[in-house]
Design an enzyme around this catalytic site. Structure first.
Site, PDB file in Angstrom:
ATOM      1  N   ASP A 308       0.844  -1.206   0.000  1.00  0.00           N
ATOM      2  CA  ASP A 308       0.000   0.000   0.000  1.00  0.00           C
ATOM      3  C   ASP A 308       0.880   1.256   0.000  1.00  0.00           C
ATOM      4  O   ASP A 308       0.556   2.256   0.658  1.00  0.00           O
ATOM      5  CB  ASP A 308      -0.987   0.003   1.171  1.00  0.00           C
ATOM      6  N   GLY A 327      -1.955   7.875   4.042  1.00  0.00           N
ATOM      7  CA  GLY A 327      -1.028   7.006   3.329  1.00  0.00           C
ATOM      8  C   GLY A 327       0.420   7.191   3.724  1.00  0.00           C
ATOM      9  O   GLY A 327       0.809   8.247   4.226  1.00  0.00           O
TER      10      GLY A 327
HETATM   11  N1  LIG Z   1      -3.890   3.738   2.027  1.00  0.00           N
HETATM   12  C1  LIG Z   1      -3.908   5.049   2.131  1.00  0.00           C
HETATM   13  O1  LIG Z   1      -3.848   5.548   3.242  1.00  0.00           O
HETATM   14  N2  LIG Z   1      -3.979   5.841   1.073  1.00  0.00           N
HETATM   15  C2  LIG Z   1      -4.275   5.434  -0.265  1.00  0.00           C
HETATM   16  C3  LIG Z   1      -5.701   5.267  -0.547  1.00  0.00           C
HETATM   17  C4  LIG Z   1      -6.530   4.845   0.607  1.00  0.00           C
HETATM   18  O2  LIG Z   1      -6.659   3.639   0.815  1.00  0.00           O
HETATM   19  O3  LIG Z   1      -7.058   5.724   1.279  1.00  0.00           O
HETATM   20  C5  LIG Z   1      -3.751   6.489  -1.220  1.00  0.00           C
HETATM   21  O4  LIG Z   1      -3.993   6.397  -2.433  1.00  0.00           O
HETATM   22  O5  LIG Z   1      -3.094   7.431  -0.755  1.00  0.00           O
END
Ligand SMILES: NC(=O)N[C@@H](CC(=O)O)C(=O)O
Length: 433
Positions: A308, A327
């Site tokens: 992620d 994120g």
């Molecule tokens: N995992 C995250 O915290 N961010 C992801 C998207 C999301 O799942 O919110 C992103 O695209 O920044």
């Protein structure tokens, strides 16, 4: 094409062997370190005692191109992936514009090929514009040059059960899978930004309870059973979700799941001083959840580790906690985190690491050429790891364009020192070639 001799590596942590690769495939594996025929000219990598793994595969990467090239591009994200030991990444669809057409998917594929450091496999959106209403061009994306097999509205949950059912029915025809961002939008609303519990109350932050994830996981496994199709649970973060997935697998339901490195180590109490670096979706959870996630990864209930990797430009992260973007970075540090929390703790051996970071992700994504055993004739997508290296993470040393690195200043054990994409070194001695 020239050949490369990897000398003295321990394949999946086993006995030392010499591995010769030529023309993109493994040409020879000789036990005991006497590989390489006399007179042959090889580029030699001294890998004495290093662990050799199949190239890592990330099911969940945000590359930000097109649209937010100030945070990451396909090229800079590919660099971060290669440094992290990856030979393939699945690029999430929440770019701007969204990857919801065949043309958009092919464009991402082509940018990945131009960068040439890892195989960049586009993920297609489930719904047009990630709006959750109308299905995107799933069939056209699947039949395009990009051969899309994984579909996700990640960043948003496919919350309408009817839409989710249709998507599952549709992708079944071509062996696709829906990767779900499980977040009930009523239980965890737009402002929810922190695990709901005693701390969120004290900090005055809107809470995101574990049950908001668990109800969607439960619903989706029932939809997978009903449709006979395949669902993948992205970034599992709670013990309750693990229980549901364990039950579903025992019923023979076609469900797979991933966990992120950060949910395997970081806990919600890091939010005590409102540092937005630790703001992520789903949120960091309490230690009991972290324990359950580690155990589930060890016993196979959770199939894969996925980063992620979510780069964000400074102007999107440096805000009051509630306003900052969700994120954190993950590609360059994932292997070190898994080594620290799983291998060092005796929860996984290196064969297990290969399974959760390469074999299973490649199988889930339907990626040919990745996640194979290290044997003669197989594609030479390979990762070399120094299992004893002590690393102190320095966010300024990152090759990502962004700096939202939750691992900064942390001491981790184990480090990627080499990556080969189809026999060509992309990383040697820990640095891009
Ligand atoms: N995992 C995250 O915290 N961010 C992801 C998207 C999301 O799942 O919110 C992103 O695209 O920044």
């Amino acid at each position: 094409m020239s050949s490369v001799l990897i000398k003295g590596a321990r394949i999946l942590g086993g006995d030392r062997a010499d591995v010769t690769v030529r023309d993109g495939v493994v040409e020879d594996v000789t036990a005991g370190g006497r590989g390489g025929r006399p007179g042959d000219r090889h580029e030699t990598i001294d890998a004495d005692g290093l662990v050799l793994l199949p190239g890592l595969v990330d099911l969940h990467t945000h590359l930000r191109e097109p649209g937010r090239e100030d945070a990451e591009t396909v090229l800079t994200g590919s660099r971060a992936a290669a440094v992290g030991g990856y030979t393939a990444v699945l690029a999430m669809a929440n770019t701007s514009p969204v990857t919801d057409t065949a043309e958009a998917a092919e464009r991402v594929l082509d940018l990945g090929r131009e960068a040439g450091l890892v195989d960049v496999q586009p993920v297609g959106a489930v719904t047009k514009g990630l709006a959750g209403e109308e299905l995107a061009e799933l069939g056209l994306m699947a039949r395009s040059r990009a051969r899309v097999r994984v579909f996700s509205d990640d960043g948003k949950c496919v919350h309408d059960a009817r839409v989710m059912r249709r998507a599952l029915e549709y992708v079944k025809a071509f062996g696709g899978v829906v990767s779900q961002h499980s977040q009930d939008p009523q239980l965890a609303g737009a402002t929810a930004c922190c695990h709901e519990g005693e701390l969120s109350g004290r900090l005055g932050l809107p809470g995101w309870p574990g049950v908001a994830e668990e109800v969607v996981v439960a619903r989706d496994v029932m939809l997978a059973r009903h449709t006979g199709s395949r669902v993948h649970v992205a970034h599992v973060s709670t013990a309750g979700s693990v229980e549901v997935i364990r039950w579903a697998k025992a019923q023979g339901i076609d469900v797979t799941a991933e966990v992120t490195p950060h949910h395997l180590l970081l806990t919600t109490d890091l939010l005590g001083d409102y540092d937005p670096t630790y703001k992520v979706n789903p949120p960091l959870r309490p230690a009991e959840d972290v324990e359950a996630l580690r155990a589930a990864l060890a016993d196979g209930t959770i199939d894969a580790v996925a980063t992620d990797h979510a780069p964000h430009a400074r102007q999107d992260k440096e805000h009051a906690f509630v306003d900052a973007a969700f994120g954190m970075l993950g590609l360059e540090t994932a292997l070190s985190v898994v080594c620290t929390v799983m291998v060092e703790e005796g929860l996984l051996d290196w064969e297990g690491v290969a399974r959760v970071m390469s074999v299973n992700p490649a199988r889930i994504a339907g990626l040919d050429g990745h996640g194979h055993e290290i044997a003669v004739g197989k594609p030479a997508n390979l990762t070399l790891v120094d299992p004893a290296a002590q690393v102190v993470v320095d966010r300024e040393a990152s090759v990502s364009l962004s700096r939202n690195n939750p691992w900064h200043d942390r001491k981790l054990t184990g480090r990627v020192v080499g990556t080969l994409l189809r026999g060509r070194p992309t990383v040697l001695e820990g640095a891009l070639v």
